[in-house]
Structure formats: structure tokens, C-alpha cells
Write a protein that holds these residues in place. Structure first.
Motif, short mmCIF file in Angstrom:
data_model
loop_
_atom_site.label_atom_id
_atom_site.label_comp_id
_atom_site.label_asym_id
_atom_site.label_seq_id
_atom_site.Cartn_x
_atom_site.Cartn_y
_atom_site.Cartn_z
N ILE A 178 0.84 -1.20 0.00
CA ILE A 178 0.00 0.00 0.00
C ILE A 178 0.87 1.26 0.00
O ILE A 178 0.60 2.23 -0.72
N GLU A 179 1.94 1.23 0.83
CA GLU A 179 2.83 2.39 0.91
C GLU A 179 3.56 2.65 -0.41
O GLU A 179 3.81 3.79 -0.79
N LYS A 180 3.88 1.58 -1.13
CA LYS A 180 4.60 1.73 -2.41
C LYS A 180 3.67 2.08 -3.58
O LYS A 180 4.13 2.47 -4.65
N PHE A 181 2.38 1.93 -3.37
CA PHE A 181 1.44 2.11 -4.48
C PHE A 181 1.44 3.56 -4.97
O PHE A 181 1.38 4.51 -4.18
N LYS A 182 1.51 3.71 -6.27
CA LYS A 182 1.45 5.04 -6.89
C LYS A 182 0.20 5.10 -7.75
O LYS A 182 0.09 4.39 -8.75
N PRO A 183 -0.77 5.95 -7.36
CA PRO A 183 -2.03 6.01 -8.13
C PRO A 183 -1.80 6.57 -9.53
O PRO A 183 -0.95 7.45 -9.74
N LYS A 184 -2.54 6.03 -10.46
CA LYS A 184 -2.47 6.54 -11.84
C LYS A 184 -3.84 6.39 -12.49
O LYS A 184 -4.64 5.53 -12.10
N LYS A 185 -4.09 7.22 -13.49
CA LYS A 185 -5.37 7.19 -14.17
C LYS A 185 -5.45 5.99 -15.12
O LYS A 185 -4.45 5.59 -15.72
#
Length: 243
Positions: A178-185
Motif C-alpha cells: 500500500i505504501e509503495k502504491f502510486k495512483p495513476k489514471k
């Protein structure tokens, strides 16, 4: 003489009131064998073979049961009918003299239930025994491997459980993800389809775009509006078939 072994002295005293003089009822006071204290007690190289011992505090009871069993023509093991009780019966069968040994079980301590159990003896359920052994071995493998680490890093006296420890690791690994997750469209595309010959309004259905040129969309993400518009243009001009 016939010997019946139960788990508790209280149960033994009650059952003795229901049976004639040719029965002797004794209790084993729970488990009579266990893994040794102070060392792993499991042969990891030999299919995780447990190395059972009789604890010091149980030797007096075991010796007493052995002496009585030597004189018995039949032995009935009447420990509780659960995983632990089945394992206790199995351990008793391993240390008692090689006589005719039968397993009985009853769910209420009444004269009728006890006598009915004696009429319907069975063999020890090894599936339940193996289930208890697996639980005990896992307790030891996890506890003896991880607990010293807890003593060193956190505090003395803590113990690691076979369920909580793996569960905690899963939670920690998930938290790192979760901490490493980078949101993207990203976009997903669905089309509403209607058969050429329509009987009623229920004939229409939705279909989600799954592949483009035989490439699954998870591997070919739609991550820009430009890509979306191009795909929409192609879909509007396409013919649709159900295969």
C-alpha cells in the motif's frame, strides 16, 4: 477385569457408579505424552517426525495405568471425542501393554450413554490424531523459531503463535504494498449491445472490453484519453459477434 480410561478423576468416579465390579475406571488427567521441553523435539529431516516423551509430572500416573492394564483383559479408551481427546487415546495406546484396546465415546455421563458406548466400540480416528499432531508441531516450529527473536527485539517471555505470526507477516507485506502504491489514471470501456432481432427490452446486455489485438488489457492499460477516443472510434464502427 476390564479397564476404562477417561480424562478426569471426576468423570471416572461418576462412571464407576454405573458399571459392575468387573470394570475398573481410571483417569489419565489429560495428555500423557508431549514434545520435550527445552528443545524443538521434531526431526525436520525425517518428515517432521515428533519425538514424544512422558513429562516428569505424568510418570506416576502412567506407571499406575500400565500396572492396572497388565491385569486387564480389555482396555477401553473413553477420552473426549474431539481432536485433543482422540490424540490422548492414541498416546495411551502407544504406552499401554499390547492388549485388546478399543475406543469408546459418549456425549453425556449417564448410565445409558456409557453402556451404549461399550456396546459400540470403534477404532481410534487417525485423521483427528494427525490433525492434533499437525497443530502441535506447527506450534513448536513457529514458537521455538520466532519466540527467541521476540525476546531479543521486544521483551522476554513473549511467544509467537502459529496463526498470529503468519497473519502478521501478511498484514505487514500488504501494508508495504500500500505504501509503495502510486495512483495513476486508467479507463475501462463497456459497450451496451442489442441483438438484431429483439424480443423484449431484456435482450440488451453489457460487455466489457477485455482484449485488444489478442493482448489482455491488464497488460495493455488504457492510461490516456487519447487512447480511449481511438478505441471508442473503432468500437463504434465494429460489428459484434457472440462466439
Amino acid at each position: 477385569m476390564k479397564l476404562i480410561i477417561v480424562e478426569s478423576p471426576t468423570k471416572a468416579k461418576t462412571i464407576s457408579q454405573f458399571l459392575k465390579d468387573d470394570f475398573v475406571i481410571e483417569s489419565c488427567n489429560g495428555h500423557i505424552r508431549d514434545l520435550p521441553r527445552g528443545k524443538m523435539g521434531i526431526d525436520i529431516e525425517n518428515n517432521f517426525q515428533p519425538q514424544y516423551v512422558i513429562p516428569t509430572k505424568k510418570r506416576k500416573i502412567v506407571n499406575k495405568l500400565k500396572k492396572i492394564a497388565e491385569k486387564a483383559e480389555k482396555i477401553y479408551l473413553a477420552t473426549d471425542e474431539d481432536r485433543e481427546g482422540e490424540a490422548i487415546s492414541w498416546h495411551l495406546s502407544k504406552i499401554l501393554p499390547k492388549k485388546e484396546i478399543k475406543r469408546i465415546a459418549f456425549h453425556e455421563i449417564t448410565e445409558e450413554a456409557v453402556k451404549n458406548a461399550l456396546k459400540n466400540p470403534r477404532e481410534i480416528n487417525l485423521n483427528l490424531v494427525n490433525s492434533q499432531q499437525a497443530r502441535r508441531i506447527l506450534d513448536r516450529l513457529v514458537g521455538y523459531s520466532l519466540s527467541p527473536l521476540l525476546w531479543k527485539k521486544i521483551a522476554k517471555g513473549l511467544s509467537a503463535g502459529r496463526v498470529q505470526s503468519p497473519a502478521l507477516r501478511l498484514i505487514c507485506e500488504r501494508e508495504k504494498e500500500i505504501e509503495k502504491f502510486k495512483p495513476k489514471k486508467y479507463w475501462s470501456i463497456k459497450v451496451k449491445l442489442q441483438p438484431q432481432i429483439e424480443k423484449d427490452n431484456r435482450s440488451t446486455f453489457w460487455a466489457k472490453l477485455f482484449k485488444i489485438d489478442n493482448k489482455i488489457l491488464e497488460k495493455l492499460s488504457i492510461d490516456s484519453e487519447k487512447k480511449v477516443n481511438k478505441i471508442l472510434k473503432d468500437l463504434k464502427e465494429a460489428n459484434y459477434f457472440i462466439l
